[in-house]
Scaffold this motif. Structure first.
Motif, PDB file in Angstrom:
ATOM      1  N   ARG A 215       0.827  -1.209   0.000  1.00  0.00           N
ATOM      2  CA  ARG A 215       0.000   0.000   0.000  1.00  0.00           C
ATOM      3  C   ARG A 215       0.863   1.261   0.000  1.00  0.00           C
ATOM      4  O   ARG A 215       0.642   2.181  -0.798  1.00  0.00           O
ATOM      5  CB  ARG A 215      -0.938  -0.001   1.199  1.00  0.00           C
ATOM      6  CG  ARG A 215      -1.758   1.282   1.316  1.00  0.00           C
ATOM      7  CD  ARG A 215      -2.805   1.195   2.397  1.00  0.00           C
ATOM      8  NE  ARG A 215      -2.265   1.182   3.748  1.00  0.00           N
ATOM      9  CZ  ARG A 215      -1.827   2.265   4.395  1.00  0.00           C
ATOM     10  NH1 ARG A 215      -1.832   3.442   3.794  1.00  0.00           N
ATOM     11  NH2 ARG A 215      -1.372   2.159   5.624  1.00  0.00           N
ATOM     12  N   ILE A 216       1.843   1.305   0.898  1.00  0.00           N
ATOM     13  CA  ILE A 216       2.656   2.517   1.021  1.00  0.00           C
ATOM     14  C   ILE A 216       3.546   2.705  -0.210  1.00  0.00           C
ATOM     15  O   ILE A 216       3.719   3.829  -0.698  1.00  0.00           O
ATOM     16  CB  ILE A 216       3.481   2.477   2.319  1.00  0.00           C
ATOM     17  CG1 ILE A 216       2.536   2.593   3.523  1.00  0.00           C
ATOM     18  CG2 ILE A 216       4.523   3.584   2.338  1.00  0.00           C
ATOM     19  CD1 ILE A 216       3.211   2.488   4.865  1.00  0.00           C
ATOM     20  N   THR A 218       2.861   1.782  -3.249  1.00  0.00           N
ATOM     21  CA  THR A 218       1.975   2.261  -4.317  1.00  0.00           C
ATOM     22  C   THR A 218       1.667   3.737  -4.137  1.00  0.00           C
ATOM     23  O   THR A 218       1.713   4.529  -5.096  1.00  0.00           O
ATOM     24  CB  THR A 218       0.673   1.443  -4.326  1.00  0.00           C
ATOM     25  OG1 THR A 218       0.979   0.053  -4.514  1.00  0.00           O
ATOM     26  CG2 THR A 218      -0.244   1.905  -5.447  1.00  0.00           C
ATOM     27  N   GLU A 219       1.363   4.140  -2.916  1.00  0.00           N
ATOM     28  CA  GLU A 219       1.042   5.540  -2.635  1.00  0.00           C
ATOM     29  C   GLU A 219       2.231   6.458  -2.902  1.00  0.00           C
ATOM     30  O   GLU A 219       2.059   7.614  -3.320  1.00  0.00           O
ATOM     31  CB  GLU A 219       0.600   5.693  -1.176  1.00  0.00           C
ATOM     32  CG  GLU A 219      -0.749   5.050  -0.871  1.00  0.00           C
ATOM     33  CD  GLU A 219      -1.065   5.062   0.620  1.00  0.00           C
ATOM     34  OE1 GLU A 219      -0.178   5.464   1.415  1.00  0.00           O
ATOM     35  OE2 GLU A 219      -2.190   4.667   0.989  1.00  0.00           O
ATOM     36  N   MET A 220       3.454   5.957  -2.658  1.00  0.00           N
ATOM     37  CA  MET A 220       4.643   6.809  -2.793  1.00  0.00           C
ATOM     38  C   MET A 220       5.308   6.688  -4.159  1.00  0.00           C
ATOM     39  O   MET A 220       6.352   7.295  -4.408  1.00  0.00           O
ATOM     40  CB  MET A 220       5.638   6.478  -1.677  1.00  0.00           C
ATOM     41  CG  MET A 220       5.107   6.770  -0.292  1.00  0.00           C
ATOM     42  SD  MET A 220       6.308   6.447   1.044  1.00  0.00           S
ATOM     43  CE  MET A 220       7.519   7.734   0.742  1.00  0.00           C
ATOM     44  N   GLY A 221       4.725   5.892  -5.052  1.00  0.00           N
ATOM     45  CA  GLY A 221       5.267   5.798  -6.401  1.00  0.00           C
ATOM     46  C   GLY A 221       6.510   4.942  -6.519  1.00  0.00           C
ATOM     47  O   GLY A 221       7.353   5.174  -7.397  1.00  0.00           O
ATOM     48  N   THR A 279       7.217   3.486   5.735  1.00  0.00           N
ATOM     49  CA  THR A 279       7.338   4.784   5.063  1.00  0.00           C
ATOM     50  C   THR A 279       8.800   5.186   4.932  1.00  0.00           C
ATOM     51  O   THR A 279       9.237   5.671   3.878  1.00  0.00           O
ATOM     52  CB  THR A 279       6.560   5.862   5.845  1.00  0.00           C
ATOM     53  OG1 THR A 279       5.175   5.512   5.880  1.00  0.00           O
ATOM     54  CG2 THR A 279       6.712   7.230   5.192  1.00  0.00           C
ATOM     55  N   LYS A 286      12.961   5.242  -2.830  1.00  0.00           N
ATOM     56  CA  LYS A 286      12.611   6.214  -3.867  1.00  0.00           C
ATOM     57  C   LYS A 286      13.742   7.214  -4.075  1.00  0.00           C
ATOM     58  O   LYS A 286      14.103   7.533  -5.222  1.00  0.00           O
ATOM     59  CB  LYS A 286      11.321   6.941  -3.482  1.00  0.00           C
ATOM     60  CG  LYS A 286      10.832   7.895  -4.557  1.00  0.00           C
ATOM     61  CD  LYS A 286       9.459   8.449  -4.219  1.00  0.00           C
ATOM     62  CE  LYS A 286       8.932   9.340  -5.344  1.00  0.00           C
ATOM     63  NZ  LYS A 286       7.556   9.815  -5.066  1.00  0.00           N
TER      64      LYS A 286
END
Length: 333
Positions: A215-216, A218-221, A279, A286
């Protein structure tokens, strides 16, 4: 579903946050019992660790073994007088059951003498305590504490009662060596304190942590396959994992990297918190891929450190780590 501890449920702020994320209407309010137990336990662990590290055991030189058909880590550990855990740590193996023919394994040297056993600790019971929570914080068992204190019914302890916590022998919650490196006592002491804190907390299951990683990411690209591969390689999705380098939680983030990740996301991250831990790891992944950095170099930077990889190139254990993560990515795609 949150696991309910029998007798008295001790809920930390981290547990509350994770429960709130899943079910805001039924989440209990925060309490500080487990963190307080963990702080007391950490002091005892640090003291025991200091004693254990002073007469450190001499060890024979490490060996290298090339895996052949029929080998298992368990057999290699018995053959070389070491442990499955030691071999797994030395080779960054998330799952010791999975080795491949031709793989080169470092076999840590077996100790030639035993360090002194750790002394027993004492703990004074306060409101909200249970033997279960206390045993988790100190890395022992309910039965061991009950036996040491002549407690017939482990559900009956009283406020103010002073308990003897049996010594754990020569082994602290977290050892001092990983991948052939021995870490300073203050780093290992901090790792033991964090391990004690995590042991006293209710954390998500490995399946829940994997879902959180997806989930995280995906949310953060970030590619979820990459994030899952790193999380599995680092900890097997175990939020209670802590290394001798004081790498914490599912993503195995050290405190200084946690500070870097906090700067990246613009808020302070608590590495003991499941959401914040993931996170932090995903934010670092990233950032390591910025400006078109090749994937292999980014993965190496996560394990060895970006500056170190740029300066020295990949260490041999880093090359193995990168190969493992790339193989795991195919599994998670």
């Amino acid at each position: 579903m949150v696991t309910i501890i029998p007798l008295v449920t001790i809920v930390t702020s981290v547990t509350w946050r994770w429960t709130m994320a899943r079910n805001p209407e039924t989440a209990p309010s925060p309490a500080s019992g487990a963190r307080r137990i963990a702080r007391t336990a950490a002091a005892a662990v640090a003291a025991a660790l200091a004693l254990a590290l002073l007469p450190a055991a001499a060890a024979s030189a490490d060996e290298e073994h090339v895996v052949v058909a029929g080998d298992t880590v368990w057999d290699l550990a018995r053959r070389h007088g070491t442990s499955v855990d030691a071999i797994a740590r030395a080779n960054a193996l998330a799952n010791p059951d999975r080795i491949r023919i031709g793989q080169r394994l470092i076999i840590p040297g077996a100790p030639t003498s035993s360090p002194a056993a750790a002394a027993d600790a004492t703990y004074t019971v306060v409101a909200g305590d249970t033997l279960w929570a206390i045993s988790r914080a100190y890395g022992t068992t309910v039965d061991a504490i009950a036996k040491a204190n002549g407690i017939a019914d482990p559900s009956l302890i009283r406020i103010g009662q002073v308990l003897t916590i049996p010594g754990r022998g020569a082994q602290p919650l977290v050892g001092d060596t990983f991948a052939g490196r021995t870490y300073p006592a203050h780093v290992v002491a901090a790792a033991n304190a964090n391990k004690a804190a995590l042991n006293a907390m209710d954390v998500p299951s490995t399946k829940e942590m994997q879902q959180l990683v997806v989930r995280i990411a995906t949310e953060m690209g970030v590619d979820p396959a990459l994030a899952q591969a790193v999380a599995y390689q680092e900890s097997g999705f175990d939020q209670r994992a802590v290394s001798p380098a004081n790498a914490i939680g599912t993503m195995q983030v050290i405190p200084t990297s946690g500070e870097w990740a906090s700067d990246i996301v613009g808020r302070r991250l608590d590495l003991l918190d499941p959401v914040d831990n993931v996170t932090a790891g995903v934010a670092i992944l990233k950032r390591l891929q910025r400006n078109g950095t090749p994937l292999e170099i980014a993965i190496a930077g996560y394990y060895q450190g970006e500056a170190s990889v740029k300066k020295k190139g990949m260490n041999p254990d880093t090359e193995r780590y990168v190969a493992n993560v790339l193989a795991l990515m195919k599994r998670f795609q």
